[in-house]
Scaffold this active site. Structure first.
Site, mmCIF file in Angstrom:
data_model
loop_
_atom_site.group_PDB
_atom_site.id
_atom_site.type_symbol
_atom_site.label_atom_id
_atom_site.label_comp_id
_atom_site.label_asym_id
_atom_site.label_seq_id
_atom_site.Cartn_x
_atom_site.Cartn_y
_atom_site.Cartn_z
ATOM 1 N N TYR A 1 15.144 37.962 43.317
ATOM 2 C CA TYR A 1 15.133 38.180 44.768
ATOM 3 C C TYR A 1 14.010 39.159 45.104
ATOM 4 O O TYR A 1 14.008 40.297 44.637
ATOM 5 C CB TYR A 1 16.477 38.735 45.222
ATOM 6 C CG TYR A 1 16.672 38.782 46.736
ATOM 7 C CD1 TYR A 1 15.963 37.936 47.580
ATOM 8 C CD2 TYR A 1 17.570 39.666 47.320
ATOM 9 C CE1 TYR A 1 16.147 37.966 48.947
ATOM 10 C CE2 TYR A 1 17.766 39.703 48.694
ATOM 11 C CZ TYR A 1 17.048 38.851 49.504
ATOM 12 O OH TYR A 1 17.228 38.878 50.872
ATOM 13 N N TYR B 1 25.411 49.325 51.117
ATOM 14 C CA TYR B 1 26.211 48.933 52.281
ATOM 15 C C TYR B 1 27.652 48.785 51.812
ATOM 16 O O TYR B 1 27.910 48.568 50.612
ATOM 17 C CB TYR B 1 25.680 47.632 52.920
ATOM 18 C CG TYR B 1 25.651 46.451 51.989
ATOM 19 C CD1 TYR B 1 26.719 45.557 51.930
ATOM 20 C CD2 TYR B 1 24.560 46.222 51.154
ATOM 21 C CE1 TYR B 1 26.699 44.474 51.061
ATOM 22 C CE2 TYR B 1 24.529 45.143 50.285
ATOM 23 C CZ TYR B 1 25.604 44.276 50.244
ATOM 24 O OH TYR B 1 25.599 43.204 49.384
ATOM 25 N N HIS C 1 28.533 34.912 48.046
ATOM 26 C CA HIS C 1 28.994 36.137 47.391
ATOM 27 C C HIS C 1 30.470 36.356 47.693
ATOM 28 O O HIS C 1 31.025 35.750 48.607
ATOM 29 C CB HIS C 1 28.249 37.362 47.927
ATOM 30 C CG HIS C 1 26.770 37.227 48.030
ATOM 31 N ND1 HIS C 1 25.915 37.447 46.981
ATOM 32 C CD2 HIS C 1 25.970 36.899 49.088
ATOM 33 C CE1 HIS C 1 24.668 37.275 47.374
ATOM 34 N NE2 HIS C 1 24.674 36.938 48.655
ATOM 35 N N ARG D 1 20.706 38.129 37.791
ATOM 36 C CA ARG D 1 19.843 38.299 38.962
ATOM 37 C C ARG D 1 19.054 39.593 38.860
ATOM 38 O O ARG D 1 19.616 40.654 38.545
ATOM 39 C CB ARG D 1 20.716 38.356 40.211
ATOM 40 C CG ARG D 1 19.940 38.307 41.518
ATOM 41 C CD ARG D 1 20.884 38.510 42.685
ATOM 42 N NE ARG D 1 20.350 38.029 43.944
ATOM 43 C CZ ARG D 1 20.744 38.480 45.123
ATOM 44 N NH1 ARG D 1 21.699 39.395 45.212
ATOM 45 N NH2 ARG D 1 20.219 38.003 46.227
ATOM 46 N N SER E 1 24.740 43.193 45.555
ATOM 47 C CA SER E 1 24.291 44.519 45.115
ATOM 48 C C SER E 1 25.341 45.603 45.355
ATOM 49 O O SER E 1 25.371 46.596 44.644
ATOM 50 C CB SER E 1 22.979 44.890 45.806
ATOM 51 O OG SER E 1 23.166 44.973 47.205
ATOM 52 N N ASP F 1 24.809 31.602 51.781
ATOM 53 C CA ASP F 1 24.612 33.056 51.747
ATOM 54 C C ASP F 1 25.817 33.814 52.315
ATOM 55 O O ASP F 1 25.759 35.012 52.520
ATOM 56 C CB ASP F 1 23.333 33.463 52.489
ATOM 57 C CG ASP F 1 22.967 34.916 52.289
ATOM 58 O OD1 ASP F 1 23.159 35.429 51.176
ATOM 59 O OD2 ASP F 1 22.506 35.552 53.253
#
Ligand code: 0GY
Length: 296
Positions: free
Chosen positions: A157, A49, A33, A124, A77, A249
């Site tokens: 996910y 977050y 990401h 996604r 996200s 990740d």
């Protein structure tokens, strides 16, 4: 936990070790990401977050340090459905990155075309309640039908406890499906535990479901050297060698309490893909088929 002056969180290490394992030339990090930079690409008002900036220059430096050649950048996200930061990173990659977007299911066809031109190859659907407010399956199915003409796929996910409930939805998706982090099985159950058996049943139900064998750091309660992850995942890589992907990740969203060492994550690869042929499929052939079809 490290935060900056605005209270934003860092979930990655600034000095990852150099991996002992050297990926083959052309290897793809198929799940990573970018965050911001927030001054240019503000976070979504719905973000759960607020991380420190982790922009494309940092991502590409890590790619080179770890010995990878390409990235698949998955919209995180915290950026909601505004894919500008992801598109900016792809544009800066010189053709070495492609992406997966998160879209409002009501998105128009012209906007989808624009995302395709910007290097997006999938969308996604995130079912983690701690990350998103809602996950409307009927609207997801509708937009999944509309991306088929672009040759895209859907990345899903979810956590293992909702797999049974999600099965009808997953089976109804009209395009290929990629599962993030194997649907987060309990790897301590081992390769024949209930979660891995449910995942295998899903993979057996359709030949166009792919799986990211990523995130030992998230999935192993025991941590390094991730023996429980290796024991559960190695047989999966061998049984579904044409449908497995791998990714760092990075920058490890929400992992601020257990920040992994990226070099050690890369060293897990030869333990789950135990020979050169399997490593080539996992790191090159499979991700290239999905994200750069026709190039190799
Ligand atoms: C991951 C996992 C997580 C976060 C996100 O989009 C995201 O914020 O994917 C997570 O917190 O488990 O794959 O990045």
């Amino acid at each position: 936990m490290s935060t900056d002056r605005q209270g934003r969180i860092r979930s990655w290490t600034l000095d990852p070790s150099r991996p002992r394992y050297r990926p083959p030339a052309g290897a793809v990090d198929a799940h990573c990401h970018v965050f911001g930079p927030a001054a240019r690409f503000p976070f979504s008002p719905k973000a759960k977050y607020h991380p420190e900036d982790a922009g494309p220059e940092m991502l590409f430096a890590l790619r080179d340090r770890l010995g990878f050649s390409r990235n698949v950048i998955v919209q995180a996200s915290c950026h909601g459905t505004d894919n500008a930061a992801t598109l900016d990173a792809i544009a800066k990659s010189g053709g070495l990155a492609r992406g997966v977007a998160v879209v409002d299911p009501g998105i128009g066809d012209e906007e989808l075309d624009g995302l395709h031109a910007g290097g997006i190859r999938g969308i996604r659907f995130n079912f983690l309640k701690r990350l998103v407010d809602d996950a409307p399956k009927d609207r997801f199915l509708d937009v999944a039908r509309r991306i088929a003409r672009l040759g895209w796929h859907v990345v899903v996910y979810f956590e293992a406890d909702i797999l049974a409930e999600l099965r009808p939805f997953l089976e109804a998706l009209p395009v290929p499906v990629v599962i993030d982090h194997m649907g987060r099985p309990d790897v301590t159950q081992g390769p024949d535990g209930a979660d891995m058996r449910a995942l295998r049943a899903l993979l057996d139900s359709r030949q166009d479901i792919w799986v990211k064998t990523s995130c030992p750091d998230r999935l192993s309660p025991h941590g390094e050297p991730y023996d429980d992850f290796v024991a559960a995942v190695r047989p999966l890589v061998e049984a579904y060698s044409d449908r497995v992907l791998w990714g760092t990740d990075w920058p490890h969203p929400t992992m601020e309490h257990r920040i992994p060492d990226d070099g050690r994550l890369v060293d897990v690869i030869p333990r789950i893909a135990v020979n050169g042929a399997l490593q080539r499929k996992l790191l090159i052939d499979n991700p290239m088929r999905l994200y750069w079809p026709g190039l190799i």
